[in-house]
Design an enzyme around this catalytic site. Structure first.
Site, PDB file in Angstrom:
ATOM      1  N   ASN A  80       0.831  -1.199   0.000  1.00  0.00           N
ATOM      2  CA  ASN A  80       0.000   0.000   0.000  1.00  0.00           C
ATOM      3  C   ASN A  80       0.864   1.247   0.000  1.00  0.00           C
ATOM      4  OD1 ASN A  80       0.599  -0.843   2.687  1.00  0.00           O
ATOM      5  ND2 ASN A  80      -1.113   0.305   3.529  1.00  0.00           N
ATOM      6  N   ILE A  81       0.390   2.237  -0.752  1.00  0.00           N
ATOM      7  CA  ILE A  81       1.100   3.510  -0.873  1.00  0.00           C
ATOM      8  C   ILE A  81       0.088   4.611  -0.556  1.00  0.00           C
ATOM      9  CG2 ILE A  81       2.421   5.024  -2.404  1.00  0.00           C
ATOM     10  CD1 ILE A  81       3.329   2.479  -3.910  1.00  0.00           C
ATOM     11  N   GLU A  82       0.251   5.189   0.640  1.00  0.00           N
ATOM     12  CA  GLU A  82      -0.718   6.189   1.107  1.00  0.00           C
ATOM     13  C   GLU A  82      -0.340   7.583   0.610  1.00  0.00           C
ATOM     14  OE1 GLU A  82      -1.165   5.612   5.358  1.00  0.00           O
ATOM     15  OE2 GLU A  82      -2.321   3.765   5.003  1.00  0.00           O
ATOM     16  N   CYS A  87      -4.122   0.601  -2.581  1.00  0.00           N
ATOM     17  CA  CYS A  87      -3.919  -0.634  -1.816  1.00  0.00           C
ATOM     18  C   CYS A  87      -2.803  -1.494  -2.416  1.00  0.00           C
ATOM     19  CB  CYS A  87      -5.190  -1.470  -1.817  1.00  0.00           C
ATOM     20  SG  CYS A  87      -6.571  -0.764  -0.914  1.00  0.00           S
ATOM     21  N   GLU A 109      -2.862  -4.682  -3.156  1.00  0.00           N
ATOM     22  CA  GLU A 109      -3.307  -5.570  -4.234  1.00  0.00           C
ATOM     23  C   GLU A 109      -3.307  -4.835  -5.570  1.00  0.00           C
ATOM     24  OE1 GLU A 109      -4.683  -4.894  -1.324  1.00  0.00           O
ATOM     25  OE2 GLU A 109      -6.091  -6.425  -0.676  1.00  0.00           O
ATOM     26  N   CYS A 121     -10.092  -5.308  -0.019  1.00  0.00           N
ATOM     27  CA  CYS A 121     -11.230  -4.384   0.031  1.00  0.00           C
ATOM     28  C   CYS A 121     -12.065  -4.523  -1.250  1.00  0.00           C
ATOM     29  CB  CYS A 121     -10.743  -2.942   0.207  1.00  0.00           C
ATOM     30  SG  CYS A 121     -10.169  -2.174  -1.319  1.00  0.00           S
TER      31      CYS A 121
HETATM   32  N1  THU Z   1      -5.339  -1.529   2.332  1.00  0.00           N
HETATM   33  C1  THU Z   1      -4.754  -2.343   1.418  1.00  0.00           C
HETATM   34  O1  THU Z   1      -3.592  -2.167   1.055  1.00  0.00           O
HETATM   35  N2  THU Z   1      -5.487  -3.363   0.921  1.00  0.00           N
HETATM   36  C2  THU Z   1      -6.792  -3.621   1.232  1.00  0.00           C
HETATM   37  O2  THU Z   1      -7.413  -4.499   0.651  1.00  0.00           O
HETATM   38  C3  THU Z   1      -7.439  -2.836   2.288  1.00  0.00           C
HETATM   39  C4  THU Z   1      -6.698  -1.666   2.797  1.00  0.00           C
HETATM   40  C5  THU Z   1      -4.563  -0.401   2.859  1.00  0.00           C
HETATM   41  C6  THU Z   1      -5.069   0.958   2.447  1.00  0.00           C
HETATM   42  C7  THU Z   1      -4.559   1.830   3.574  1.00  0.00           C
HETATM   43  O3  THU Z   1      -3.232   2.243   3.251  1.00  0.00           O
HETATM   44  C8  THU Z   1      -4.516   0.926   4.774  1.00  0.00           C
HETATM   45  O4  THU Z   1      -4.603  -0.408   4.282  1.00  0.00           O
HETATM   46  C9  THU Z   1      -5.631   1.161   5.771  1.00  0.00           C
HETATM   47  O5  THU Z   1      -6.860   1.152   5.132  1.00  0.00           O
END
Ligand code: THU
Length: 144
Positions: free
Chosen positions: A51-53, A62, A64, A99
């Site tokens: 994940n890259i926020e 996310c 995936e 998600c």
């Molecule tokens: N996140 C994912 O990387 N994959 C998912 O399927 C659900 C959520 C990440 C997004 C965010 O950076 C962190 O988890 C919290 O939601």
């Protein structure tokens, strides 16, 4: 939902281990929730994602989807399975099922039997895409 758990071979044949390694380079300064993914193509290649926020939270991607977009950008179109792991501060204490947006992205490139694996620190659980995203909106409906 049809989910199976495997306590005998907790990290499957390495795909979970690769996702755990990928998780280490997640960029998640806002949630602190690190996620790693390992996507396997039909011919056995593996693309990792994490994940890259973003400070503009909605721009976050996310793990995936970073894996899928890397692979699709390299020309891959056929996928067998994906492993996904995640936890606060990188500590895995529960399963991390994808998600809804990621399930939709998977459906663009994968069929009913695409397999999703996840890990809670003790055991691996797996499910098929058709069970995680029933009655999908898919590209067939857009065909003339
Ligand atoms: N996140 C994912 O990387 N994959 C998912 O399927 C659900 C959520 C990440 C997004 C965010 O950076 C962190 O988890 C919290 O939601």
């Amino acid at each position: 939902m049809s989910v199976s758990e495997n306590r005998e071979r907790p990290t499957e044949d390495g795909l979970i281990g690769i996702a755990l390694e990928a998780m280490k380079t997640a960029y998640a300064p806002y949630s602190g929730f690190l996620v790693g993914a390992a996507l396997e193509t039909e011919d056995g290649k593996i693309y990792t994602g994490r994940n890259i926020e973003n400070a503009s939270y909605g721009a976050t991607v996310c793990a995936e989807r970073t894996a899928f977009f890397r692979a699709v950008g390299e020309g891959e179109r056929n996928f067998r399975r994906i492993a996904v792991v995640g936890g606060k501060g990188g500590e895995i204490t529960s399963f991390s099922w994808p998600c809804g947006i990621c399930r939709q992205v998977m459906r663009e490139f994968c069929g009913d039997d695409f397999e999703i694996l996840t890990f809670d620190g003790n055991s691996v659980a797996s499910a098929k895409l058709k069970d995680l995203l029933p009655s999908p909106f898919s590209k067939d409906i857009l065909e003339p």
